[in-house]
Scaffold this active site. Sequence first.
Site, short mmCIF file in Angstrom:
data_model
loop_
_atom_site.label_atom_id
_atom_site.label_comp_id
_atom_site.label_asym_id
_atom_site.label_seq_id
_atom_site.Cartn_x
_atom_site.Cartn_y
_atom_site.Cartn_z
N TYR A 149 21.36 -32.61 19.89
CA TYR A 149 21.87 -32.31 18.68
C TYR A 149 22.25 -31.13 19.51
O TYR A 149 24.02 -30.73 18.83
CB TYR A 149 20.52 -31.92 17.78
CG TYR A 149 21.02 -31.80 16.86
CD1 TYR A 149 21.09 -31.62 15.83
CD2 TYR A 149 21.01 -29.97 16.56
CE1 TYR A 149 21.77 -31.68 14.75
CE2 TYR A 149 20.97 -29.67 15.03
CZ TYR A 149 20.99 -30.13 14.50
OH TYR A 149 21.49 -29.28 13.33
N GLU A 151 23.84 -30.09 22.70
CA GLU A 151 25.15 -30.27 23.38
C GLU A 151 26.40 -31.31 22.69
O GLU A 151 27.48 -30.80 22.61
CB GLU A 151 24.91 -31.18 24.38
CG GLU A 151 23.67 -30.18 25.36
CD GLU A 151 24.18 -29.02 25.76
OE1 GLU A 151 25.71 -28.37 25.68
OE2 GLU A 151 24.22 -28.06 26.96
N ARG A 190 10.92 -30.85 8.73
CA ARG A 190 11.01 -29.60 9.16
C ARG A 190 10.21 -28.41 8.44
O ARG A 190 9.65 -28.99 7.83
CB ARG A 190 12.72 -28.91 8.34
CG ARG A 190 13.76 -29.25 8.96
CD ARG A 190 15.20 -29.61 9.12
NE ARG A 190 15.71 -30.28 7.66
CZ ARG A 190 17.41 -30.29 7.75
NH1 ARG A 190 18.15 -29.01 8.12
NH2 ARG A 190 17.27 -31.27 6.55
N GLN A 213 6.77 -17.36 16.64
CA GLN A 213 8.01 -17.93 16.68
C GLN A 213 8.71 -17.70 15.16
O GLN A 213 8.00 -17.43 14.23
CB GLN A 213 8.82 -19.38 17.12
CG GLN A 213 7.93 -20.09 16.35
CD GLN A 213 6.43 -20.27 16.28
OE1 GLN A 213 5.85 -20.44 17.09
NE2 GLN A 213 7.02 -21.89 16.22
N THR A 214 9.79 -16.63 15.53
CA THR A 214 10.67 -16.28 14.26
C THR A 214 11.88 -16.97 13.89
O THR A 214 11.91 -17.90 14.65
CB THR A 214 10.79 -15.15 14.22
OG1 THR A 214 12.35 -14.63 15.23
CG2 THR A 214 10.28 -14.46 14.66
N GLN A 280 12.58 -17.36 19.03
CA GLN A 280 13.67 -16.40 18.10
C GLN A 280 14.89 -17.04 17.91
O GLN A 280 15.70 -17.56 18.25
CB GLN A 280 14.02 -14.97 18.75
CG GLN A 280 14.37 -14.69 20.25
CD GLN A 280 14.05 -13.42 20.31
OE1 GLN A 280 13.31 -12.50 20.06
NE2 GLN A 280 14.80 -13.09 21.25
#
Length: 325
Positions: A149, A151, A190, A213-214, A280
């Site tokens: 996805y 690349e 998702r 993680q943000t 992040q």
Amino acid sequence: MKSYASKRVLVTGGAGFLGSHLCERLLAEGCDVLCVDNYFTGSRDNVVHLLKHPRFELMRHDITIPLYVEVDRIFNLACPASPVHYQHDPVQTTKTSVHGAINMLGLAKRLGARIFQASTSEVYGDPEVHPQPEEYRGNVNPIGPRACYDEGKRCAETLFFDYHRQHGLSIKVARIFNTYGPRMHPNDGRVVSNFIVQALKGEPITIYGDGSQTRSFCYVDDLIEGFVRLMDSPDDITGPINIGNPGEFTILQLAETVIRLTGSKSRIERRPLPTDDPKQRKPDITRAKSLLGWEPSIRLEEGLGKTIAYFDALLGQEALRPAAE
Ligand code: NAD
Ligand code: UDP
């Protein structure tokens, strides 16, 4: 009247989440809309309400195969967007981004049409610069599971800029950050759709890693406004331009907000962090503000409320459906 009106506009991936909202918006602007999709992750259900519209046309087509139609503008959105879906057949994902871009750019060149590319914040990979400005060149693992996805989209950007320099094509490249809203696929993995569906069903909320993680979440209506402004901007504005909401939240904060807004009794369950999961992400939208006069206006809680209402209705319909269907 906008310069859009009475234009024939092709939307590839038009039966997907973002594409279906874009088709609606373009019809409202007065355009003729040709929606092209192979239904890999999108569906006719997303555009069924548009089928009777006299200026809407739907075509099943895979953009890795050349397309011969006559249009004035092209929005190239076709590509699976969720990690679960784009990693399902990674070779096809790269083909969709790269061969698809070549086919759509070739079409734009023949027609002299302006062409928009739905690029992504994934071009920044796991970023070492925060927030991410467009000048940042990214930190992408070219051989990891997300590379098909990331690349693929990077190569598509390369193609867009080479067609612009070599053939004088009018291009518009948007780097989209995590977007959510009604018509997200309920099973695409998702984070926003997962958490809402899990909360509404009373199932455990699956947090990958420690949840620190943000991500920055943009509501779909804000994003589509940004698309339209970019497509309608003067020729010298090619992008890339970040389109996203700079409000930054940890995944744990998102889970807690969804639990609160749904009033769910779901508990939080930890799962392993996927390989190469960016730590992040937050857009620097200085360019979008100054060049397009655009910035998002819908706060996370407001957008989540609308999205929860959508999934609540969807799950209600599914529950009513006979089991044999
Ligand atoms: P989506 O999966 O809902 O929509 C993609 C659409 O493209 C689907 O309808 C799918 O069937 C179609 N498609 C896939 N391969 C195709 C092919 N070879 N030929 C024709 N149609 C094909 O995803 P989305 O969230 O609506 O994303 C739309 C675009 O925006 C994608 O290009 C994605 O990479 C980009 N984007 C989205 C986000 C986001 O947060 N939603 C973020 C960054 C970039
Ligand atoms: N995520 C999570 N639980 C889920 C789905 C995703 O904790 O059920 C995390 C995922 O690991 C990532 C973030 O949420 O850190 C966003 O994931 P998503 O797949 O929505 O998008 P992307 O990683 O492409 O930004």
